[in-house]
Design an enzyme around this catalytic site. Structure first.
Site, short mmCIF file in Angstrom:
data_model
loop_
_atom_site.label_atom_id
_atom_site.label_comp_id
_atom_site.label_asym_id
_atom_site.label_seq_id
_atom_site.Cartn_x
_atom_site.Cartn_y
_atom_site.Cartn_z
N GLU A 1 -15.93 -0.12 11.01
CA GLU A 1 -15.27 -1.27 10.31
C GLU A 1 -13.78 -1.02 10.74
O GLU A 1 -13.45 -0.21 11.16
CB GLU A 1 -15.02 -0.89 8.76
CG GLU A 1 -14.20 -1.56 7.95
CD GLU A 1 -13.96 -0.99 6.49
OE1 GLU A 1 -13.62 -1.85 5.62
OE2 GLU A 1 -14.37 0.22 6.31
N VAL B 1 -14.24 7.19 3.28
CA VAL B 1 -13.39 8.55 3.03
C VAL B 1 -14.06 9.19 1.94
O VAL B 1 -13.77 10.50 1.80
CB VAL B 1 -11.91 8.09 2.54
CG1 VAL B 1 -11.06 7.54 3.72
CG2 VAL B 1 -11.91 6.98 1.62
N LYS C 1 -16.39 -9.13 3.92
CA LYS C 1 -16.76 -7.86 3.08
C LYS C 1 -16.49 -8.25 1.49
O LYS C 1 -15.55 -8.80 1.15
CB LYS C 1 -15.62 -6.71 3.30
CG LYS C 1 -16.09 -5.47 2.47
CD LYS C 1 -15.14 -4.46 2.85
CE LYS C 1 -15.63 -3.23 2.15
NZ LYS C 1 -14.82 -1.92 2.64
N CYS D 1 -19.15 -0.79 4.74
CA CYS D 1 -18.27 0.41 4.07
C CYS D 1 -18.69 0.53 2.59
O CYS D 1 -19.78 0.73 2.06
CB CYS D 1 -16.97 0.54 4.21
SG CYS D 1 -16.18 1.87 4.07
#
Length: 268
Positions: A38, A174, A109, A147
């Site tokens: 990404e 993350v 997205k 993501c």
């Protein structure tokens, strides 16, 4: 066919430098489909909206998409990667699929994560599946999500219901749980998945994010075919047969999609 992810640590706002780094990592790589992270050439954790404006690009004429197209022309591959898209006065966290003939399609997205909501508009194109060919001319169906979309089972299921054989998943993860979840997404939809993540840290001046690496390729049985470490550059490659995703029969009496009961589901 050969599929690959690229895991690396991009430099913030250094598009030219990052494209050169990816090009060096891909030197000599033979693959029919390459998935990049990404926002792979721009960096992710924007310190200001002005920083986003400085690197956001139109599609397909922006430098990132044009670099991807040129790479595909030279190698015959198909490539999927994420970039900040500018469309008029709106900005999207987007991914493009490109091939030797140019732009195949774009995805914006849908599920924005954390401070992405401060900078990007939610995707307005929905989830799409593109028919593409490998270097031998064999057709397969390619879906794209980005993501945080992984957190919503509806995203991968929507792509699978549209006939995706393979789901490309550019990421800047993350949270530590995605590498555990993606084999389940692959299994429950009977598709191949390719998650390309970055590693390293990035700060917006107030907070620091650490990206978890661990890019991975999964098969329709939920097996992990290739997984990267938490840190370090890696191009991970696996051999897959996309048509294996099309037989969704579980037993002689059960088919994954034919047995669905939408009349019994409450989705809103």
């Amino acid at each position: 066919m050969q599929v690959a992810y690229v895991q690396y640590n991009p430099a913030y706002l250094q598009i030219t430098q990052n494209l050169k780094q990816v090009e060096a990592l891909l030197e000599g790589i033979e693959a029919d489909l390459i998935v990049l992270p990404e926002l792979f050439a721009s960096g992710y954790f924007f310190r200001s909206h002005e920083d986003l404006v400085a690197v956001a690009e139109p599609i397909p004429e922006g430098p990132t998409t044009q670099w991807m197209i040129e790479w595909c022309r030279k190698t015959g591959t198909v490539m999927v990667g994420g970039l900040p898209e500018r469309d008029g006065d709106r900005f999207y966290n987007s991914a493009v699929a490109v091939g030797p003939e140019g732009l195949i399609g774009r995805y914006r997205k849908v599920h924005l994560f954390y401070e992405e909501k401060l900078h990007f508009s939610p995707g307005n194109l929905g989830f799409q599946v593109f028919e593409v060919a490998d270097r031998n001319g064999q057709l397969y169906r390619l879906g794209v999500m980005i993501c945080f979309d992984w957190y919503f089972p509806e995203a991968a299921r929507t792509l699978a219901l549209q006939g995706a054989d393979v789901i490309a998943h550019p990421s800047n993860l993350v949270r530590p749980d995605c590498p555990r979840a993606m084999p389940i997404r692959a299994l429950e939809n009977h598709v191949f998945t390719i998650t390309a993540n970055r590693y390293g840290v990035e700060s917006n001046g107030r907070e620091t994010l650490r990206f978890i690496g661990r890019s991975l390729i999964c098969d329709p049985a939920g097996r992990v075919l290739q997984e990267a470490p938490p840190e370090g550059d890696q191009v991970g490659i696996a051999e897959i047969t996309p048509r294996e995703a099309r037989n969704r029969r579980i037993t002689p009496h059960n088919d994954l999609f034919e047995d669905r009961r939408p009349d019994c589901y409450r989705l809103s």
